[in-house]
Design an enzyme around this catalytic site. Structure first.
Site, PDB file in Angstrom:
ATOM      1  N   SER A  11       0.833  -1.204   0.000  1.00 46.68           N
ATOM      2  CA  SER A  11       0.000   0.000   0.000  1.00 46.68           C
ATOM      3  C   SER A  11       0.868   1.256   0.000  1.00 46.68           C
ATOM      4  CB  SER A  11      -0.890   0.030   1.240  1.00 46.68           C
ATOM      5  OG  SER A  11      -1.502   1.306   1.326  1.00 46.68           O
ATOM      6  N   HIS A  36      -1.378  -1.275  -4.143  1.00 44.45           N
ATOM      7  CA  HIS A  36      -2.593  -0.880  -3.415  1.00 44.45           C
ATOM      8  C   HIS A  36      -2.617   0.634  -3.276  1.00 44.45           C
ATOM      9  CE1 HIS A  36      -5.965  -1.817  -0.680  1.00 44.45           C
ATOM     10  NE2 HIS A  36      -5.521  -0.838   0.079  1.00 44.45           N
ATOM     11  N   ASP A  38      -4.610   3.664  -1.698  1.00 45.43           N
ATOM     12  CA  ASP A  38      -5.622   4.040  -0.698  1.00 45.43           C
ATOM     13  C   ASP A  38      -6.142   5.434  -0.981  1.00 45.43           C
ATOM     14  OD1 ASP A  38      -3.873   2.205   1.808  1.00 45.43           O
ATOM     15  OD2 ASP A  38      -5.917   1.831   1.093  1.00 45.43           O
ATOM     16  N   MET A  40      -8.543   8.319   0.145  1.00 46.44           N
ATOM     17  CA  MET A  40      -9.254   8.749   1.355  1.00 46.44           C
ATOM     18  C   MET A  40      -9.732  10.189   1.175  1.00 46.44           C
ATOM     19  SD  MET A  40      -6.717   7.222   4.271  1.00 46.44           S
ATOM     20  CE  MET A  40      -6.288   5.482   4.294  1.00 46.44           C
ATOM     21  N   HIS A  69      -8.510   1.205  -3.496  1.00 49.62           N
ATOM     22  CA  HIS A  69      -9.391   1.055  -2.323  1.00 49.62           C
ATOM     23  C   HIS A  69     -10.033   2.408  -2.039  1.00 49.62           C
ATOM     24  CE1 HIS A  69      -9.444   0.133   2.310  1.00 49.62           C
ATOM     25  NE2 HIS A  69     -10.668   0.248   1.800  1.00 49.62           N
ATOM     26  N   MET A  71     -11.977   4.759   0.039  1.00 50.28           N
ATOM     27  CA  MET A  71     -12.507   5.068   1.371  1.00 50.28           C
ATOM     28  C   MET A  71     -13.092   6.487   1.274  1.00 50.28           C
ATOM     29  SD  MET A  71      -9.362   3.447   3.529  1.00 50.28           S
ATOM     30  CE  MET A  71      -8.308   3.564   2.090  1.00 50.28           C
ATOM     31  N   MET A 140     -11.094  -5.469   6.299  1.00 55.69           N
ATOM     32  CA  MET A 140     -10.259  -4.479   6.997  1.00 55.69           C
ATOM     33  C   MET A 140      -9.852  -5.025   8.362  1.00 55.69           C
ATOM     34  SD  MET A 140      -9.909  -2.061   4.918  1.00 55.69           S
ATOM     35  CE  MET A 140      -9.000  -1.033   6.065  1.00 55.69           C
ATOM     36  N   GLY A 148       0.386   1.823   9.620  1.00 57.54           N
ATOM     37  CA  GLY A 148       1.180   1.578  10.830  1.00 57.54           C
ATOM     38  C   GLY A 148       0.380   1.193  12.053  1.00 57.54           C
ATOM     39  N   ASP A 178      -6.417  -6.170   4.864  1.00 59.61           N
ATOM     40  CA  ASP A 178      -5.854  -4.838   4.679  1.00 59.61           C
ATOM     41  C   ASP A 178      -5.759  -4.101   6.013  1.00 59.61           C
ATOM     42  OD1 ASP A 178      -7.013  -1.998   2.640  1.00 59.61           O
ATOM     43  OD2 ASP A 178      -5.151  -2.380   3.734  1.00 59.61           O
TER      44      ASP A 178
HETATM   45  C1  DX5 Z   1      -6.372   1.697   5.939  1.00 57.74           C
HETATM   46  C2  DX5 Z   1      -5.705   1.391   4.604  1.00 57.74           C
HETATM   47  C3  DX5 Z   1      -4.696   0.299   4.546  1.00 57.74           C
HETATM   48  C4  DX5 Z   1      -3.599   0.114   5.513  1.00 57.74           C
HETATM   49  C5  DX5 Z   1      -2.198  -0.011   4.958  1.00 57.74           C
HETATM   50  O1  DX5 Z   1      -5.779   2.636   6.664  1.00 57.74           O
HETATM   51  O2  DX5 Z   1      -6.774   0.946   3.775  1.00 57.74           O
HETATM   52  O3  DX5 Z   1      -4.368  -0.024   3.241  1.00 57.74           O
HETATM   53  O4  DX5 Z   1      -3.671   0.840   6.647  1.00 57.74           O
HETATM   54  O5  DX5 Z   1      -1.168   0.263   5.859  1.00 57.74           O
HETATM   55  P1  DX5 Z   1      -0.625  -0.763   6.995  1.00 57.74           P
HETATM   56  O6  DX5 Z   1      -0.315  -2.082   6.330  1.00 57.74           O
HETATM   57  O7  DX5 Z   1       0.624  -0.071   7.520  1.00 57.74           O
HETATM   58  O8  DX5 Z   1      -1.736  -0.857   7.991  1.00 57.74           O
HETATM   59 ZN    ZN Z   2      -6.378  -0.068   1.838  1.00 61.89          ZN
END
Ligand code: DX5
Ligand code: ZN
Length: 223
Positions: A11, A36, A38, A40, A69, A71, A140, A148, A178
Site C-alpha cells: 500500500s 494498493h 488508498d 481517502m 481502495h 474510502m 479491513m 502503521g 488490509d
Molecule cells: C487503511 C488502509 C490500509 C492500511 C495499509 O488505513 O486501507 O491499506 O492501513 O497500511 P498498513 O499495512 O501499515 O496498515
Molecule cells: Zn487499503
C-alpha cells in the site's frame, strides 16, 4: 478450502511521497503482485490522500494491476474516474454505498474487477448477498485511515467464516486483508483463509523491499 494463489499488494499510503515513482518501481520490480492505492476523502475516513489524477500518474509508473481502495463517501459518483485512471480492481466500502448491487454491475461493465471492503465491526453478513457478483472482499483489519496501526486479530475468525461462505457462494472469491499485515503475521492471515495481502508499513518501512516481499512469500509457503 483456502486458495493459495497468494498476492502481495504493497500500500502506497506508507511510501515515501517525495520519491513516489522510485518507490513504486522498487516494489514493482521487487516481486509485488498489485499496487494498493488508498483513496481517502477526509469524510468517510479522517485522513485525506489522493484522487484520480495522482492515480493516473501511479499507473504510469508500474505495469502491475492497481488495487484501488475507495474510502470515500461519494464512490457512486466518482468511481468511473478511478477506472479511467487505471484501476484494475476497484473496491468500495459496504458502509459507504447505498445501491451496492447497481454499483458493482457498473464497475464490472467498465472492465474493472469489483471489490467490497468491510470494516472490522461490520458483520460479513453485510456482503453475503453480493458475494456471487464480486471478485474480492477486502476484510479491513484496522480501522481505515492511517498506516502503521496494529492488526486487529479479532478479524481472523471473521476471515475464516467468510472463506467458508465463499466456498459455497463464490469459490473463486479473493479474500484480501488490509491493515497491519506484515512479515510477522502474514502466514497466520493466510491460514485463516486470505489470499491477497495488503501491506503498507510492513513493506515500506522495511528496505530493501524485495527482500521483505521475498521473506513474506517464504512465510506464506509455510502457511
Ligand atoms: C487503511 C488502509 C490500509 C492500511 C495499509 O488505513 O486501507 O491499506 O492501513 O497500511 P498498513 O499495512 O501499515 O496498515
Ligand atoms: Zn487499503
Amino acid at each position: 478450502m483456502t486458495k493459495n494463489n497468494w498476492k502481495i499488494s504493497p500500500s502506497l499510503i506508507a511510501a515515501d511521497y517525495l520519491h513516489l515513482g522510485d518507490e513504486i518501481r522498487e516494489v514493482s520490480e521487487g516481486g509485488a503482485d498489485y499496487i494498493h492505492v488508498d483513496v481517502m476523502d477526509g469524510h468517510f475516513v479522517p485522513n485525506l490522500t489522493l484522487g484520480p489524477e495522482i492515480t493516473a500518474f501511479i499507473k504510469k509508473a508500474t505495469a502491475l494491476p492497481l488495487d484501488v481502495h475507495l474510502m470515500i463517501s461519494n464512490a457512486e459518483v466518482s468511481f468511473k474516474d478511478y477506472i479511467q485512471a487505471g484501476a484494475a480492481i476497484l473496491t468500495v466500502h459496504v458502509e459507504a454505498v447505498t445501491h451496492l448491487h447497481r454499483l458493482i454491475q457498473e464497475i464490472k461493465k467498465l472492465g474493472a474487477k469489483a471489490g467490497v471492503a468491510v470494516n472490522p465491526a461490520t458483520p460479513i453478513e453485510a456482503v453475503s448477498e453480493i458475494l456471487p457478483d464480486i471478485d474480492l472482499v477486502n476484510m479491513m483489519s484496522v480501522n481505515p485511515g492511517f498506516y502503521g496501526q496494529a492488526f486487529i486479530s479479532a478479524v481472523l475468525p471473521k476471515i475464516q467464516r467468510l472463506r467458508e461462505i465463499a466456498d459455497k457462494r463464490n469459490p473463486a472469491l479473493d479474500i484480501e486483508v488490509d491493515g497491519g499485515v506484515k512479515l510477522e503475521n502474514i502466514a497466520q492471515v493466510a491460514s485463516a483463509g486470505a489470499n491477497v495481502f495488503v501491506s503498507g508499513a510492513g513493506v515500506f518501512k522495511n528496505k530493501p523491499y524485495k527482500d521483505t516481499i521475498k521473506k513474506m512469500r517464504q512465510a506464506l509457503a509455510g502457511a
